[in-house]
Motif scaffolding. Structure first.
Motif, PDB file in Angstrom:
ATOM      1  N   GLY A  51       2.160  -6.953   1.050  1.00  0.00           N
ATOM      2  CA  GLY A  51       2.464  -8.260   1.663  1.00  0.00           C
ATOM      3  C   GLY A  51       2.045  -9.318   1.207  1.00  0.00           C
ATOM      4  O   GLY A  51       2.363  -9.979   0.486  1.00  0.00           O
ATOM      5  N   ARG A  52       0.408  -8.880   1.689  1.00  0.00           N
ATOM      6  CA  ARG A  52      -0.206  -9.319   0.717  1.00  0.00           C
ATOM      7  C   ARG A  52       0.005 -10.196  -0.406  1.00  0.00           C
ATOM      8  O   ARG A  52      -0.010 -11.252  -0.967  1.00  0.00           O
TER       9      ARG A  52
ATOM     10  N   ASN B 197       6.969 -14.470  14.428  1.00  0.00           N
ATOM     11  CA  ASN B 197       6.604 -13.426  12.697  1.00  0.00           C
ATOM     12  C   ASN B 197       5.685 -13.442  13.327  1.00  0.00           C
ATOM     13  O   ASN B 197       4.405 -13.856  11.705  1.00  0.00           O
TER      14      ASN B 197
ATOM     15  N   VAL C 257       9.122  -6.931   2.099  1.00  0.00           N
ATOM     16  CA  VAL C 257       8.553  -5.739   2.071  1.00  0.00           C
ATOM     17  C   VAL C 257       8.848  -3.911   2.438  1.00  0.00           C
ATOM     18  O   VAL C 257       9.280  -4.684   3.613  1.00  0.00           O
TER      19      VAL C 257
ATOM     20  N   GLY D 192       3.245 -10.621  12.533  1.00  0.00           N
ATOM     21  CA  GLY D 192       3.218 -10.313  10.798  1.00  0.00           C
ATOM     22  C   GLY D 192       3.913 -10.395   9.528  1.00  0.00           C
ATOM     23  O   GLY D 192       2.727 -10.741   8.976  1.00  0.00           O
TER      24      GLY D 192
ATOM     25  N   MET E 199      10.257 -13.605   1.147  1.00  0.00           N
ATOM     26  CA  MET E 199       9.298 -12.707   1.684  1.00  0.00           C
ATOM     27  C   MET E 199       9.531 -11.559   2.010  1.00  0.00           C
ATOM     28  O   MET E 199      10.024 -11.499   3.032  1.00  0.00           O
TER      29      MET E 199
ATOM     30  N   THR F   8       0.373 -11.798   7.295  1.00  0.00           N
ATOM     31  CA  THR F   8       0.273 -11.533   5.528  1.00  0.00           C
ATOM     32  C   THR F   8      -0.148 -12.802   4.249  1.00  0.00           C
ATOM     33  O   THR F   8      -0.564 -12.084   3.833  1.00  0.00           O
TER      34      THR F   8
ATOM     35  N   ARG G 147       4.773  -0.417   3.978  1.00  0.00           N
ATOM     36  CA  ARG G 147       4.414  -1.403   4.746  1.00  0.00           C
ATOM     37  C   ARG G 147       2.574  -0.676   4.752  1.00  0.00           C
ATOM     38  O   ARG G 147       3.057   0.360   4.762  1.00  0.00           O
ATOM     39  N   GLY G 148       1.756  -2.103   5.601  1.00  0.00           N
ATOM     40  CA  GLY G 148       0.664  -1.350   6.057  1.00  0.00           C
ATOM     41  C   GLY G 148      -0.751  -1.290   5.003  1.00  0.00           C
ATOM     42  O   GLY G 148      -1.255  -0.698   4.443  1.00  0.00           O
ATOM     43  N   ARG G 149      -0.007  -1.278   3.618  1.00  0.00           N
ATOM     44  CA  ARG G 149      -0.878  -0.990   2.525  1.00  0.00           C
ATOM     45  C   ARG G 149      -0.817  -1.986   1.808  1.00  0.00           C
ATOM     46  O   ARG G 149      -1.435  -1.729   0.251  1.00  0.00           O
ATOM     47  N   GLY G 150      -1.075  -3.768   2.125  1.00  0.00           N
ATOM     48  CA  GLY G 150      -1.416  -4.602   0.949  1.00  0.00           C
ATOM     49  C   GLY G 150      -0.333  -5.348  -0.316  1.00  0.00           C
ATOM     50  O   GLY G 150      -0.373  -5.741  -0.319  1.00  0.00           O
TER      51      GLY G 150
ATOM     52  N   SER H  70      13.879  -4.654   3.826  1.00  0.00           N
ATOM     53  CA  SER H  70      12.498  -5.839   4.440  1.00  0.00           C
ATOM     54  C   SER H  70      12.907  -6.441   6.025  1.00  0.00           C
ATOM     55  O   SER H  70      12.354  -5.915   6.751  1.00  0.00           O
TER      56      SER H  70
HETATM   57  C1  LIG Z   1       5.740  -9.250   6.807  1.00  0.00           C
HETATM   58  C2  LIG Z   1       5.608  -8.016   5.550  1.00  0.00           C
HETATM   59  C3  LIG Z   1       6.341  -8.444   4.574  1.00  0.00           C
HETATM   60  C4  LIG Z   1       4.089  -7.959   5.852  1.00  0.00           C
HETATM   61  O1  LIG Z   1       4.254  -6.368   4.413  1.00  0.00           O
HETATM   62  P1  LIG Z   1       2.930  -5.229   4.570  1.00  0.00           P
HETATM   63  O2  LIG Z   1       3.070  -5.143   3.310  1.00  0.00           O
HETATM   64  O3  LIG Z   1       2.892  -4.447   5.532  1.00  0.00           O
HETATM   65  O4  LIG Z   1       1.718  -6.563   4.900  1.00  0.00           O
HETATM   66  P2  LIG Z   1       0.562  -6.334   4.648  1.00  0.00           P
HETATM   67  O5  LIG Z   1      -0.108  -4.425   4.636  1.00  0.00           O
HETATM   68  O6  LIG Z   1      -0.001  -6.635   3.224  1.00  0.00           O
HETATM   69  O7  LIG Z   1      -1.491  -6.447   5.582  1.00  0.00           O
HETATM   70  C5  LIG Z   1      -1.095  -7.939   5.329  1.00  0.00           C
HETATM   71  C6  LIG Z   1      -1.949  -8.378   6.512  1.00  0.00           C
HETATM   72  O8  LIG Z   1      -0.772  -8.904   7.565  1.00  0.00           O
HETATM   73  C7  LIG Z   1      -1.563  -7.567   8.622  1.00  0.00           C
HETATM   74  N1  LIG Z   1       0.032  -7.494   9.013  1.00  0.00           N
HETATM   75  C8  LIG Z   1       1.135  -6.821   8.673  1.00  0.00           C
HETATM   76  N2  LIG Z   1       1.588  -7.228   9.600  1.00  0.00           N
HETATM   77  C9  LIG Z   1       1.412  -7.458  10.612  1.00  0.00           C
HETATM   78  C10 LIG Z   1       2.405  -6.734  12.203  1.00  0.00           C
HETATM   79  N3  LIG Z   1       3.566  -6.544  12.029  1.00  0.00           N
HETATM   80  N4  LIG Z   1       1.705  -7.508  13.255  1.00  0.00           N
HETATM   81  C11 LIG Z   1       0.048  -7.641  12.523  1.00  0.00           C
HETATM   82  N5  LIG Z   1      -0.356  -8.166  11.047  1.00  0.00           N
HETATM   83  C12 LIG Z   1       0.370  -7.498  10.438  1.00  0.00           C
HETATM   84  C13 LIG Z   1      -1.893  -6.661   8.176  1.00  0.00           C
HETATM   85  O9  LIG Z   1      -2.735  -6.248   9.108  1.00  0.00           O
HETATM   86  C14 LIG Z   1      -2.595  -7.402   6.910  1.00  0.00           C
HETATM   87  O10 LIG Z   1      -4.347  -8.033   7.618  1.00  0.00           O
HETATM   88  P3  LIG Z   1      -5.513  -7.822   7.162  1.00  0.00           P
HETATM   89  O11 LIG Z   1      -5.361  -8.677   5.787  1.00  0.00           O
HETATM   90  O12 LIG Z   1      -5.751  -8.669   8.048  1.00  0.00           O
HETATM   91  O13 LIG Z   1      -5.593  -6.569   7.290  1.00  0.00           O
HETATM   92  C15 LIG Z   1       6.317  -6.828   6.288  1.00  0.00           C
HETATM   93  O14 LIG Z   1       6.094  -7.050   7.704  1.00  0.00           O
HETATM   94  C16 LIG Z   1       8.073  -7.465   5.798  1.00  0.00           C
HETATM   95  O15 LIG Z   1       8.515  -7.132   5.234  1.00  0.00           O
HETATM   96  N6  LIG Z   1       8.120  -8.184   7.817  1.00  0.00           N
HETATM   97  C17 LIG Z   1       9.759  -8.261   6.949  1.00  0.00           C
HETATM   98  C18 LIG Z   1       9.576  -9.703   6.057  1.00  0.00           C
HETATM   99  C19 LIG Z   1       9.503 -11.187   6.931  1.00  0.00           C
HETATM  100  O16 LIG Z   1       9.170 -10.805   7.939  1.00  0.00           O
HETATM  101  N7  LIG Z   1       8.852 -11.582   5.507  1.00  0.00           N
HETATM  102  C20 LIG Z   1       8.515 -12.792   6.115  1.00  0.00           C
HETATM  103  C21 LIG Z   1       8.761 -13.584   6.710  1.00  0.00           C
HETATM  104  S1  LIG Z   1      10.350 -15.098   5.148  1.00  0.00           S
END
Ligand SMILES: CC(C)(COP(=O)(O)OP(=O)(O)OC[C@H]1O[C@@H](n2cnc3c(N)ncnc32)[C@H](O)[C@@H]1OP(=O)(O)O)[C@@H](O)C(=O)NCCC(=O)NCCS
Length: 294
Positions: free
Chosen positions: A242-243, A269, A232, A271, A230, A275, A237-240, A175
């Motif tokens: 994170g949510r 941040n 993923v 993304g 937290m 999330t 990624r991109g499959r929900g 992650s």
């Molecule tokens: C942030 C993170 C958890 C997202 O995980 P993921 O499984 O891809 O997220 P999801 O698929 O559940 O996406 C949830 C929503 O966020 C949006 N999203 C996710 N990553 C994004 C990005 N890089 N840029 C813009 N939007 C993003 C998705 O489009 C989705 O939006 P929607 O519900 O409107 O469609 C992952 O990229 C990660 O682990 N990042 C590094 C660790 C981090 O930053 N943790 C959080 C800070 S402590």
């Protein structure tokens, strides 16, 4: 409590035994009126470096034996500070904090570029600016009220123990794109006092692959809880997920009696913030650390 403003404020560093009082105070200071401040879970996450290192990274300010402020040297150049709710506007304390944070000789922060996080309503924020400190990069706090039931996560979630530590740390390393968080650190973290009020959750996809992880830290019933960290797995990624793991975190904190699930992440941040918002967490106004040095 009415503080005797005439009595000096003293800076010190606890020993390991002294951490339990510090943690008890930090728990009591967490309220919905002030949900974004140094949290017992921040010390819990730091505990991965061991009890001695955690004690050595803590600074306390007391007047007449009463704890007024606690800080954590979170990295060599980042200090995270909070105060007793009743001491937020205490001018003598703020003055002492500014002196101790500004002078490397006081053993809180080194010379050069450093940042200090403090609660929004602490007068030390203004005093630091008056002393020549500047504002640093913006952070975004996010908050999910837990007084209502939270949605169930569409992902199989397990509260993990030592047997699944390797799977969890592997997701974490992917992650955050860093090899730093080893199993050894996970095991050390989970021996810490704050971990008694924490849960480490792992989310599994339909094939049984661990894809998402979060650790949640309660500060006790009726108080804000914290997510830290937290993430993923980069391949999933991109499959929900994170949510889903953010919903699972909220549900776990609700089970622990927390009044809210909170987290703070750099505003850059995008993304991460998207999330949390997708899971129903609401953005609060941005905050900025205080910084000094080039
Ligand atoms: C942030 C993170 C958890 C997202 O995980 P993921 O499984 O891809 O997220 P999801 O698929 O559940 O996406 C949830 C929503 O966020 C949006 N999203 C996710 N990553 C994004 C990005 N890089 N840029 C813009 N939007 C993003 C998705 O489009 C989705 O939006 P929607 O519900 O409107 O469609 C992952 O990229 C990660 O682990 N990042 C590094 C660790 C981090 O930053 N943790 C959080 C800070 S402590």
């Amino acid at each position: 409590v009415v503080w005797d403003q005439g009595v000096a404020v003293t800076l010190s560093t606890p020993d390991v035994a002294g951490l339990s009082d510090v943690l008890q105070a930090l728990r009591e200071w967490q309220t919905e009126a002030s949900p974004f401040q140094l949290h017992p879970g921040d010390l819990g996450w730091f505990w991965q470096f061991g009890a001695q290192a955690t004690a050595a990274a803590v600074r306390t300010w007391r007047r007449d034996g009463h704890l007024l402020a606690v800080g954590l040297v979170d990295s060599a150049t980042v200090f995270r500070l909070t105060t007793a709710p009743s001491a937020r506007l205490d001018q003598d304390l703020a003055q002492q904090l500014v002196q101790d944070l500004s002078d490397p000789g006081r053993g809180v922060l080194p010379a050069g570029k450093v940042a200090v996080e403090a609660p929004n309503d602490a007068v030390v924020q203004d005093r630091l600016l008056e002393a020549g400190w500047t504002v640093d990069e913006p952070w975004t706090p996010l908050h999910l009220d837990l007084s209502e039931p939270v949605d169930r996560p569409p992902l199989r979630i397990e509260v993990i123990g030592p047997e699944q530590a390797s799977a969890s740390t592997a997701v974490h390393r992917s992650s955050f794109g860093s090899p730093r968080f080893t199993d050894h650190l996970w095991h050390t973290m989970t021996t810490g006092l704050p971990y008694r009020d924490a849960r480490c959750l792992l989310g599994y996809d339909e094939e049984g692959t661990a894809v998402a992880e979060v650790t949640v830290w309660s500060a006790g019933p009726g108080r804000p809880g914290l997510l830290e960290p937290m993430g993923v797995h980069a391949d999933h990624r991109g499959r929900g997920y994170g949510r889903a793991i953010c919903l699972a975190a909220a549900a776990a904190l609700q089970d622990l009696g927390s009044s809210s699930a909170t987290v703070c992440t750099p505003s850059s941040n995008v993304g991460g913030i998207a999330t949390y918002e997708a899971a129903g967490y609401q953005r609060r106004p941005e905050r900025r650390d205080r910084a000094r040095g080039a």
